[in-house]
Write a protein that holds these residues in place. Structure first.
Motif, short mmCIF file in Angstrom:
data_model
loop_
_atom_site.label_atom_id
_atom_site.label_comp_id
_atom_site.label_asym_id
_atom_site.label_seq_id
_atom_site.Cartn_x
_atom_site.Cartn_y
_atom_site.Cartn_z
N ILE A 66 3.55 -9.49 -3.59
CA ILE A 66 3.09 -10.72 -2.94
C ILE A 66 4.21 -11.76 -2.92
CG2 ILE A 66 1.49 -12.66 -3.13
CD1 ILE A 66 0.25 -10.04 -2.08
N GLY A 67 4.92 -11.91 -4.03
CA GLY A 67 6.00 -12.88 -4.10
C GLY A 67 7.11 -12.60 -3.11
N ALA A 68 7.35 -11.32 -2.86
CA ALA A 68 8.41 -10.92 -1.92
C ALA A 68 7.94 -10.96 -0.47
CB ALA A 68 8.90 -9.52 -2.27
N GLY A 69 6.67 -11.33 -0.25
CA GLY A 69 6.16 -11.44 1.11
C GLY A 69 5.82 -10.10 1.75
N LEU A 70 5.54 -9.09 0.94
CA LEU A 70 5.25 -7.76 1.49
C LEU A 70 3.81 -7.60 1.93
CD1 LEU A 70 7.29 -5.57 -1.01
CD2 LEU A 70 8.00 -6.53 1.18
N GLY A 71 2.93 -8.53 1.54
CA GLY A 71 1.58 -8.54 2.07
C GLY A 71 0.54 -7.87 1.21
N ASP A 72 -0.72 -8.10 1.59
CA ASP A 72 -1.85 -7.58 0.82
C ASP A 72 -1.99 -6.06 0.93
OD1 ASP A 72 -2.71 -9.99 -0.27
OD2 ASP A 72 -3.87 -10.49 1.51
N SER A 73 -1.56 -5.48 2.06
CA SER A 73 -1.65 -4.03 2.20
C SER A 73 -0.72 -3.35 1.20
CB SER A 73 -1.29 -3.61 3.63
OG SER A 73 -2.23 -4.14 4.55
N ALA A 74 0.47 -3.92 1.02
CA ALA A 74 1.40 -3.37 0.04
C ALA A 74 0.83 -3.50 -1.37
CB ALA A 74 2.76 -4.08 0.13
N ARG A 75 0.21 -4.67 -1.63
CA ARG A 75 -0.40 -4.85 -2.95
C ARG A 75 -1.50 -3.81 -3.18
NH1 ARG A 75 -3.00 -10.44 -4.97
NH2 ARG A 75 -3.79 -10.47 -2.82
N ALA A 76 -2.33 -3.56 -2.18
CA ALA A 76 -3.40 -2.57 -2.34
C ALA A 76 -2.84 -1.20 -2.64
CB ALA A 76 -4.26 -2.53 -1.07
N ALA A 77 -1.74 -0.84 -1.98
CA ALA A 77 -1.12 0.46 -2.23
C ALA A 77 -0.59 0.53 -3.66
CB ALA A 77 0.02 0.70 -1.23
N ASN A 104 -1.61 -4.58 -17.04
CA ASN A 104 -0.68 -5.70 -16.98
C ASN A 104 0.62 -5.32 -16.27
OD1 ASN A 104 -2.27 -7.63 -18.27
ND2 ASN A 104 -1.56 -7.04 -20.30
N VAL A 105 1.06 -4.08 -16.48
CA VAL A 105 2.28 -3.60 -15.84
C VAL A 105 2.08 -3.54 -14.33
CG1 VAL A 105 3.90 -1.67 -15.70
CG2 VAL A 105 2.86 -2.27 -17.91
N ILE A 106 0.96 -2.98 -13.91
CA ILE A 106 0.69 -2.85 -12.48
C ILE A 106 0.46 -4.22 -11.86
CG2 ILE A 106 -0.75 -1.72 -10.76
CD1 ILE A 106 0.98 0.12 -12.62
N ALA A 107 -0.11 -5.15 -12.60
CA ALA A 107 -0.31 -6.51 -12.09
C ALA A 107 1.03 -7.19 -11.81
CB ALA A 107 -1.12 -7.34 -13.07
N ILE A 108 2.03 -6.93 -12.62
CA ILE A 108 3.36 -7.48 -12.35
C ILE A 108 3.90 -6.93 -11.03
CG2 ILE A 108 5.77 -7.51 -13.13
CD1 ILE A 108 4.73 -7.58 -16.00
N ALA A 109 3.75 -5.63 -10.83
CA ALA A 109 4.21 -5.01 -9.58
C ALA A 109 3.47 -5.58 -8.38
CB ALA A 109 4.03 -3.50 -9.65
N ALA A 110 2.16 -5.79 -8.52
CA ALA A 110 1.37 -6.36 -7.43
C ALA A 110 1.83 -7.78 -7.13
CB ALA A 110 -0.12 -6.35 -7.80
N GLY A 111 2.09 -8.55 -8.17
CA GLY A 111 2.57 -9.91 -7.97
C GLY A 111 3.93 -9.94 -7.31
N VAL A 120 -1.61 -1.20 -6.29
CA VAL A 120 -2.72 -1.17 -7.24
C VAL A 120 -3.34 0.23 -7.30
CG1 VAL A 120 -5.06 -2.03 -7.68
CG2 VAL A 120 -3.23 -3.63 -7.09
N THR A 121 -3.50 0.85 -6.13
CA THR A 121 -4.12 2.18 -6.09
C THR A 121 -3.25 3.23 -6.74
OG1 THR A 121 -5.20 1.56 -4.01
CG2 THR A 121 -5.16 3.90 -4.57
N ARG A 122 -1.97 3.25 -6.36
CA ARG A 122 -1.07 4.23 -6.97
C ARG A 122 -0.79 3.88 -8.44
NH1 ARG A 122 -2.18 8.30 -5.46
NH2 ARG A 122 -0.37 9.11 -6.58
N GLY A 123 -0.82 2.60 -8.73
CA GLY A 123 -0.66 2.19 -10.12
C GLY A 123 -1.81 2.67 -10.99
N PHE A 124 -3.02 2.61 -10.44
CA PHE A 124 -4.17 3.12 -11.20
C PHE A 124 -4.03 4.61 -11.47
CE2 PHE A 124 -8.49 4.92 -11.40
CZ PHE A 124 -8.92 4.29 -12.56
#
Length: 312
Positions: A188-199, A178-185, A201-205
């Motif tokens: 996306i909300g800040a317009g940083l893109g899906d590549s940033a989200r993937a990074a 849930n913590v990492i999902a907030i960071a991923a959101g 999620v991966t580092r969050g895992f």
């Protein structure tokens, strides 16, 4: 074997609907102002064999699924622990208590020492479960024999349960994603893109696995449904409250304060525990800062990008 679900929010109601495929179910809520259809779960009618009640003392089921939010569980146990003790208590909450730093299963075990404590967790949305869509979850119980009995008692044709004795790993996977999902959101909300989200999620895992290992979890558990599986779902879908909360943070927008966002409180609890134990959790620490309003999204991302280069 009769089953009751304690907590009549969307997820608790969905579990009651799903489990009613195998027999009668009792659904308890502290204040139930609805009949027939939970407004938090629109379009899902309660089956005839789901009994709704606000009288906990009348529930004699030997298996109780505890679908009380993690931050409300301490107060609930303070009022009702004696009525729960001695039964099989299956925690369905995902989080870490801010006050004690305990997981829901830890809180149940401390308050109800004669109970058999288990955890039901994994990638799932209430609407999917209630509509009978195929869902696979992790059932964790330190007592392997008890876990086997619970697995057979709670599985349905649409709800497939995988068993483990690693309660710590299963719970932490569900809480930390849930913590990492907030960071991923937020990305996306800040317009940083899906590549940033993937990074993220991966580092969050990697953070999730590192924190869980430090607390005695088995590494393989985090790679399963209760860790990686739940993280993928929660960090990529707008159905996730934690992801939507992160998107709102990234956009600088408000968020409905009546919606439970377990990851916000969990981030604060995890950041404190990680700092105390010397576990490196940069994303979780920044999510805690975002949730508390101490930093903004741009500052958080700048801090992540300014970290020293290292091997993966």
């Amino acid at each position: 074997m009769s089953v009751a679900v304690l907590g009549a929010g969307a997820f608790g109601t969905a579990l009651a609907v799903a489990l009613s495929a195998s027999g009668p179910v009792t659904l308890w809520g502290r204040r139930i102002g609805w009949r027939g259809e939970n407004p938090h779960l629109p379009g899902v009618a309660l089956p005839a064999n789901v009994t709704v009640t606000d009288r906990l003392d009348d529930i004699g089921a030997p298996i109780l699924l505890i679908a009380i939010p993690a931050q409300a569980l301490a107060g609930f146990l303070g009022d009702h622990a004696a009525a729960l003790d001695g039964r099989a208590l299956v925690s369905c909450a995902k989080g870490i208590d801010l006050g004690s730093g305990r997981s829901p299963a830890g809180m149940l075990a401390a308050a109800c020492p004669a109970a058999t404590v288990a955890v039901l967790t994994g990638p799932s949305f209430a609407a999917d479960i209630a509509r009978g869509l195929p869902t696979a979850l992790t059932l964790a119980c330190a007592d392997a024999d008890a876990g086997l009995r619970l697995q057979h008692a709670l599985a349905t044709p649409a709800l497939r349960l995988y068993r483990t004795t690693d309660v710590t790993g299963a719970e932490l996977g569900g809480a930390l994603k849930n913590v990492i999902a907030i960071a991923a959101g937020a990305a996306i909300g800040a317009g940083l893109g899906d590549s940033a989200r993937a990074a993220i999620v991966t580092r969050g895992f990697a953070e999730m696995a590192r924190f869980a290992a430090a607390r005695g979890a088995e590494p393989d558990t985090l790679a399963g449904l209760s860790g990686l599986g739940d993280l993928i779902l929660t960090a990529t879908s707008a159905q996730s409250r934690n992801f939507r909360f992160g998107v709102a943070l990234g956009q600088g927008a408000g968020f409905d304060p009546t919606v439970t966002v377990e990851g916000a409180a969990t981030a604060r609890a995890v950041a404190a525990l990680a700092a105390r134990d010397g576990v490196e959790m940069p994303i979780s620490a920044l999510v805690a800062g975002l949730a508390e309003g101490r930093i903004g999204v741009k500052q958080a991302m700048d801090q992540l990008l300014a970290r020293p280069l290292k091997e993966e």
